[in-house]
Design a protein around this motif. Structure first.
Motif, PDB file in Angstrom:
ATOM      1  N   GLN A   2       0.838  -1.185   0.000  1.00  0.00           N
ATOM      2  CA  GLN A   2       0.000   0.000   0.000  1.00  0.00           C
ATOM      3  C   GLN A   2       0.875   1.238   0.000  1.00  0.00           C
ATOM      4  N   TYR A  27      -3.890   0.612  -3.331  1.00  0.00           N
ATOM      5  CA  TYR A  27      -4.563  -0.127  -2.275  1.00  0.00           C
ATOM      6  C   TYR A  27      -5.453  -1.181  -2.906  1.00  0.00           C
ATOM      7  N   PRO A  31     -10.125   3.104  -1.084  1.00  0.00           N
ATOM      8  CA  PRO A  31      -9.896   3.657   0.245  1.00  0.00           C
ATOM      9  C   PRO A  31     -10.687   4.937   0.466  1.00  0.00           C
ATOM     10  N   TYR A  32     -10.617   5.443   1.658  1.00  0.00           N
ATOM     11  CA  TYR A  32     -11.106   6.790   1.942  1.00  0.00           C
ATOM     12  C   TYR A  32      -9.955   7.747   1.610  1.00  0.00           C
ATOM     13  N   THR A  95      -8.137   3.101   5.256  1.00  0.00           N
ATOM     14  CA  THR A  95      -9.013   1.978   4.949  1.00  0.00           C
ATOM     15  C   THR A  95      -9.642   1.461   6.233  1.00  0.00           C
ATOM     16  N   ARG A  96     -10.827   0.888   6.080  1.00  0.00           N
ATOM     17  CA  ARG A  96     -11.516   0.345   7.250  1.00  0.00           C
ATOM     18  C   ARG A  96     -10.704  -0.798   7.861  1.00  0.00           C
ATOM     19  N   SER A  97     -10.054  -1.569   7.030  1.00  0.00           N
ATOM     20  CA  SER A  97      -9.306  -2.720   7.540  1.00  0.00           C
ATOM     21  C   SER A  97      -8.107  -2.294   8.376  1.00  0.00           C
ATOM     22  N   TYR A 100      -8.812   2.807   9.943  1.00  0.00           N
ATOM     23  CA  TYR A 100      -8.881   4.170   9.422  1.00  0.00           C
ATOM     24  C   TYR A 100      -7.615   4.977   9.653  1.00  0.00           C
TER      25      TYR A 100
END
Lengths: 114, 114
Positions: A2, A27, A31-32, A95-97, A100
């Protein structure tokens, strides 16, 4: 792996001219995406963010950014820069994983000439 | 508008001394983070904290570092025995309980190790 890449280390632009700052990410999932601005000696101010939906997002201070999934890019733009826009700009990804947590690009320094 | 606060704004210490950097996140936030920025470099993730425990830490966050949320409001970063290379700006951030995933940053603490 990443990563967040800001290819331009330094950009100089004339006051009133347009500005575009590039950001690419690598990613597995969407992603955010965020853009932050940092003036010398100051903290980080959020300009705008993208989570989902409309791929063109509007932010503060007249900035906008466009998410392009096919290019894994989230470029920041401003149609007409002001001298006060001179600062360092960071693209960031979460990312949520990863709970954040933000991964930042190396930053682009913007100089505005009169 | 609620904001993240950090104290002190600037800390100067001797190499080998312990320092504690303090943060007060926004009151209803649940995720907390520390980042650092060495002068002229990008912002780097140190640690994330959720539900009173570390959820993720970077390779920078070695045994010399620790975090605590001692009283439900403060969020501290302790460096046990500071090194010259710990000199940096340290930012605290927090995320609200649901929805935006936006991280709200404090103004930072500039740590100078002599």
């Amino acid at each position: 792996a990443q990563s967040v890449t800001q290819p331009d280390i330094h950009i100089t632009v004339s006051e009133g001219a347009s500005l575009e700052l590039r950001c690419n990410y690598s990613y597995g999932a969407t992603p955010y995406l965020f853009w932050y601005v940092q003036s010398p000696g100051q903290g980080l101010q959020l300009l705008l963010k993208y989570f989902s939906g409309d791929t063109l997002v509007q932010g503060i201070k007249g900035f906008e950014a466009e998410f392009k999934r096919s290019q894994s890019s989230f470029n920041l733009r401003k149609p007409s820069v002001h001298w006060s826009d001179a600062a360092e700009y960071f693209c960031a990804v979460a990312t949520r994983s990863n709970d954040y947590k933000l991964s930042f690009g190396a930053g682009t320094t913007v100089t505005v000439r009169a | 508008e609620p904001e993240v606060t950090q104290t002190p704004s600037h800390q100067v210490t001797q190499m080998g001394q312990e320092v504690i950097l303090r943060c007060v996140p926004i009151s209803n936030h649940l995720y907390f983070y520390w980042y650092r920025q060495i002068l002229g470099q990008k912002v780097e993730f140190l640690v994330s904290f959720y539900n009173n425990e570390i959820s993720e830490k970077s390779e920078i966050f070695d045994d010399q570092f620790s975090v605590e949320r001692p009283d439900g409001s403060n969020f501290t970063l302790k460096i046990r025995s500071t090194k010259l290379e710990d000199s940096a700006m340290y930012f605290c951030a927090s995320v609200p309980p649901s929805g935006s995933n936006e991280q709200f940053f404090g103004p930072g603490t500039r740590l100078t190790v002599l």
